[in-house]
Each structure stands twice: as C-alpha cells, then as structure tokens.
Design a protein around this motif. Structure first.
Motif, PDB file in Angstrom:
ATOM      1  N   ASP A  45     -64.102  77.968 -70.131  1.00 52.54           N
ATOM      2  CA  ASP A  45     -63.534  76.747 -69.550  1.00 52.54           C
ATOM      3  C   ASP A  45     -63.270  76.920 -68.059  1.00 52.54           C
ATOM      4  OD1 ASP A  45     -63.574  75.511 -72.014  1.00 52.54           O
ATOM      5  OD2 ASP A  45     -61.485  76.014 -72.488  1.00 52.54           O
ATOM      6  N   GLU A 222     -55.918  71.969 -62.606  1.00 50.52           N
ATOM      7  CA  GLU A 222     -56.350  72.207 -63.994  1.00 50.52           C
ATOM      8  C   GLU A 222     -56.931  73.611 -64.142  1.00 50.52           C
ATOM      9  OE1 GLU A 222     -59.255  70.144 -67.378  1.00 50.52           O
ATOM     10  OE2 GLU A 222     -59.097  69.255 -65.376  1.00 50.52           O
ATOM     11  N   ARG A 225     -53.962  76.095 -64.188  1.00 52.78           N
ATOM     12  CA  ARG A 225     -53.229  76.098 -65.458  1.00 52.78           C
ATOM     13  C   ARG A 225     -54.073  76.620 -66.618  1.00 52.78           C
ATOM     14  NH1 ARG A 225     -50.482  71.388 -63.329  1.00 52.78           N
ATOM     15  NH2 ARG A 225     -52.237  70.074 -63.956  1.00 52.78           N
ATOM     16  N   ASN A 226     -55.396  76.595 -66.474  1.00 52.02           N
ATOM     17  CA  ASN A 226     -56.255  77.071 -67.563  1.00 52.02           C
ATOM     18  C   ASN A 226     -56.010  78.541 -67.886  1.00 52.02           C
ATOM     19  OD1 ASN A 226     -58.664  76.710 -69.398  1.00 52.02           O
ATOM     20  ND2 ASN A 226     -59.420  78.359 -68.079  1.00 52.02           N
ATOM     21  N   ARG A 229     -53.678  78.547 -70.635  1.00 52.49           N
ATOM     22  CA  ARG A 229     -54.365  78.156 -71.877  1.00 52.49           C
ATOM     23  C   ARG A 229     -55.120  79.353 -72.459  1.00 52.49           C
ATOM     24  NH1 ARG A 229     -56.896  74.307 -69.822  1.00 52.49           N
ATOM     25  NH2 ARG A 229     -55.555  72.586 -70.481  1.00 52.49           N
ATOM     26  N   ARG A 230     -55.734  80.146 -71.572  1.00 56.01           N
ATOM     27  CA  ARG A 230     -56.470  81.320 -72.045  1.00 56.01           C
ATOM     28  C   ARG A 230     -55.529  82.338 -72.694  1.00 56.01           C
ATOM     29  NH1 ARG A 230     -60.505  85.493 -68.704  1.00 56.01           N
ATOM     30  NH2 ARG A 230     -61.301  86.470 -70.613  1.00 56.01           N
ATOM     31  N   ASN A 232     -52.710  81.705 -74.133  1.00 55.76           N
ATOM     32  CA  ASN A 232     -52.318  81.143 -75.436  1.00 55.76           C
ATOM     33  C   ASN A 232     -53.391  81.410 -76.489  1.00 55.76           C
ATOM     34  OD1 ASN A 232     -49.969  80.158 -74.337  1.00 55.76           O
ATOM     35  ND2 ASN A 232     -50.615  78.006 -74.315  1.00 55.76           N
ATOM     36  N   ARG A 233     -54.646  81.200 -76.096  1.00 58.75           N
ATOM     37  CA  ARG A 233     -55.743  81.316 -77.052  1.00 58.75           C
ATOM     38  C   ARG A 233     -56.052  82.768 -77.398  1.00 58.75           C
ATOM     39  NH1 ARG A 233     -59.329  79.268 -74.085  1.00 58.75           N
ATOM     40  NH2 ARG A 233     -60.391  81.194 -73.468  1.00 58.75           N
ATOM     41  N   ASP A 240     -46.233  76.342 -72.443  1.00 60.15           N
ATOM     42  CA  ASP A 240     -46.343  74.888 -72.389  1.00 60.15           C
ATOM     43  C   ASP A 240     -46.950  74.547 -71.034  1.00 60.15           C
ATOM     44  OD1 ASP A 240     -46.074  72.167 -72.191  1.00 60.15           O
ATOM     45  OD2 ASP A 240     -43.914  72.121 -72.578  1.00 60.15           O
ATOM     46  N   LEU A 241     -48.232  74.149 -71.022  1.00 59.49           N
ATOM     47  CA  LEU A 241     -48.919  73.923 -69.758  1.00 59.49           C
ATOM     48  C   LEU A 241     -48.297  72.800 -68.935  1.00 59.49           C
ATOM     49  CD1 LEU A 241     -50.985  75.713 -71.315  1.00 59.49           C
ATOM     50  CD2 LEU A 241     -52.787  74.392 -70.202  1.00 59.49           C
TER      51      LEU A 241
END
Length: 330
Positions: A45, A222, A225-226, A229-230, A232-233, A240-241
C-alpha cells in the motif's frame, strides 16, 4: 458498543517480522522522541501511495529528475559506459517509472541490458518487470527482493561495467551517518570502472519545500499514516489512525524536511509481542527525514564514502541534481 477485536498479525516471513519488531522496539519503546524508520513505509500500500505522490503537482522532485533524464539520459549512459557494455542495478527501485528512460538509452546504445532492481516490495518489483519488459523488449529484468538498508549487497554477475542507480533523492531519507553507510555498502560491490548515479534534492525556498510534503489532496498524510496501518496488520498493534495527524516541517539547522505523526489525544497502543506504549496528546512519532543538499555537502558525502564526482547534471532552477561518481583509486 462491543470491544474492538484485536487484529491478528499478518502472515509475513519471520525475518521481516523480526526486522519490523526490532525497529518498533528501538524506535517506540524508548525514552525521548519516538521514531520509525522510513523503510517501513514501503509495503504494498505504501509503495502505491508513494507512486501517487510522485504525480502530485506540489511534488517537484520526480518530474524534475525525470526531465533531467529525458534531456541528458544519452549523455549519462555514454559517460557511465565508456566503450564497454553496461548493466544497471538500482537501489529502492519501486516500479522503476523514471528508470525506464535511462534503460531505453542503454538499449538504444547496445541493443539490450540486464537490469537488477532492488526493493523491499515484491509487488512493486513485479509491476516494474512486467511494465519494462512489455515496453522495452531489450530490457531483461532480474528483480532482487532485499532491504538494502539492513542487508548486505551482493554483486550480480554482469558483463562489462555496472551502473548503480540511487535516484529520487532516496539518500535524503537517511541520517548523514546512515547515508554514508549505504553508499559504503554499495561501494563494496563495485569494481574499477563501475559508476554510481546519485539523485539529490537541493536546498531551495521553504515554501516550495513544505508544499511538496503537505499536498492539498492529503496523499502524503495518507502515506504517513499507512505506516501505522502496517504495524497493525503485521505486528497486531492497535493504532487508531484517526487519532494521529500528519505534520511536515522544515528544519533549517539540519537541512531537512521532517515528517511526524502527532497524537491528537492521550492513548495507549498495545503490541502483542512487545508490550504497550503510551502517547501523550501532542506527542509525535518522527517517521521520516528528507535531507536537502548543497554542492559542498554533496562533495563531502562522496569524499567520505570513497567516491569522486565525475559529471553532474542540474535543472535550470538548480532544484535537483544527478551526479555520476566513481570509486576513488586505492
């Protein structure tokens, strides 16, 4: 409202998960400024988001460097190759969009070329291979999935000279010490006659610099902040983004743009395998630096890493530079 279900870590290689865990442990579970290494941006992403950034009107580095390649590509390749056959290795290749301009010049000169793109994203490398081999039949792509920041490099089997590309001012994402380490690592696989082509963003007015990292469409925010997200994954964290905002500032003393994620409220973030960190409202996670260069700082960088600048190409505004350098004689 029911409690959120924790995200399970993604299925990734043990080596990659260990590397990410080490970065988080060293950068977030620490006293003082919390940091994350910029290589963490480039999952599938993140790589796609960065490709979108390069097309934004505010983001001048990509289009300026591309224009230099279009104008001077044949001269760059001729200088790198001399009278020998040339192969091309690229660090942080991504989808190799701009690189195709130079590869086309190599094919025009010698009929075909072996191209070795090095990147942490196998998806980006697959896209580069498919696109280049479809558009330029003389380009033979041999991708290498590797984190060139953490892993040692190996010299590929090539005929003639090797041109190592490190373009896009990617070198600016690292501290001066890290940048020197990367170039020394690269120098270790080069031989007499091989060359380095280094793309660097130059210092310019603050308004232009800041606009490039605070685009109106919010793509850079974005992208920033990704990285959460990475985590988290891939590590099962629970960021919490929406509780973090993107900030980019110009640090004139260090000659760098700084990107941060600022916590909008006090919060605790849990990592199943590492523990819990706390962020105060207003505290930032420092996610990226983008160092900008002067002619003198470039000379110092080459001298400190065993290279000597041979030729240099700049745009008319002196915003961006691509430099062909070779190893200093022993």
């Amino acid at each position: 409202m029911s409690a959120a279900v924790p995200m399970l870590p993604a299925c990734i290689s043990p080596e990659l998960q260990h590397a990410i865990s080490c970065e988080v442990r060293n950068g977030l579970f620490c006293e003082g400024q919390k940091t994350l290494s910029p290589w963490l941006f480039y999952d599938e992403d993140g790589s796609a988001l960065f490709e979108r950034i390069t097309e934004l009107p505010e983001y001048y580095p990509t289009r300026t460097e591309r224009a230099l390649f279009e104008r001077y590509g044949a001269a760059i390749i001729a200088a790198a190759a001399g009278k020998q056959r040339l192969s091309v290795l690229e660090l942080g290749a991504g989808t190799a969009t701009k690189t195709g301009i130079l590869l086309e010049d190599v094919v025009r000169r010698q009929g075909s070329v072996r191209y070795i793109p090095v990147d942490v994203s196998p998806t980006a490398l697959d896209e580069a291979r498919i696109s280049l081999e479809r558009r330029l039949p003389g380009v033979h792509v041999h991708p290498m999935v590797r984190n060139y920041v953490l892993d040692p490099l190996e010299r590929p089997m090539v005929e003639g000279r090797l041109l190592a590309l490190y373009i896009g001012s990617s070198i600016g994402n690292f501290s001066p010490e890290e940048a020197r380490s990367i170039l020394r690592n690269l120098a270790s696989i080069l031989r007499p006659g091989d060359a380095l082509l280094l793309g660097t963003d130059m210092i310019k007015d603050e308004e232009t610099l800041l606009a490039a990292y605070n685009d109106a469409a919010g793509v850079t925010a974005e992208f920033n902040r990704n990285v959460l997200r990475r985590l988290n994954r891939e590590l099962g964290a629970d960021f919490d983004l929406t509780a973090f905002r993107h900030i980019a500032t110009w640090n004139a003393h260090e000659s760098r743009i700084e990107m941060h994620l600022q916590a909008l409220r006090r919060q605790a973030i849990h990592f199943p395998s590492l523990g819990t960190i706390e962020c105060e409202a207003g505290e930032t996670l420092h996610t990226e630096n983008s160092y900008k260069f002067t002619r003198q700082s470039l000379r110092d960088l080459f001298a400190d890493t065993g290279f000597r600048a041979e030729k240099q190409w700049r745009d008319d505004q002196d915003w961006f530079s691509v430099t062909l350098a070779r190893l200093l004689p022993d």
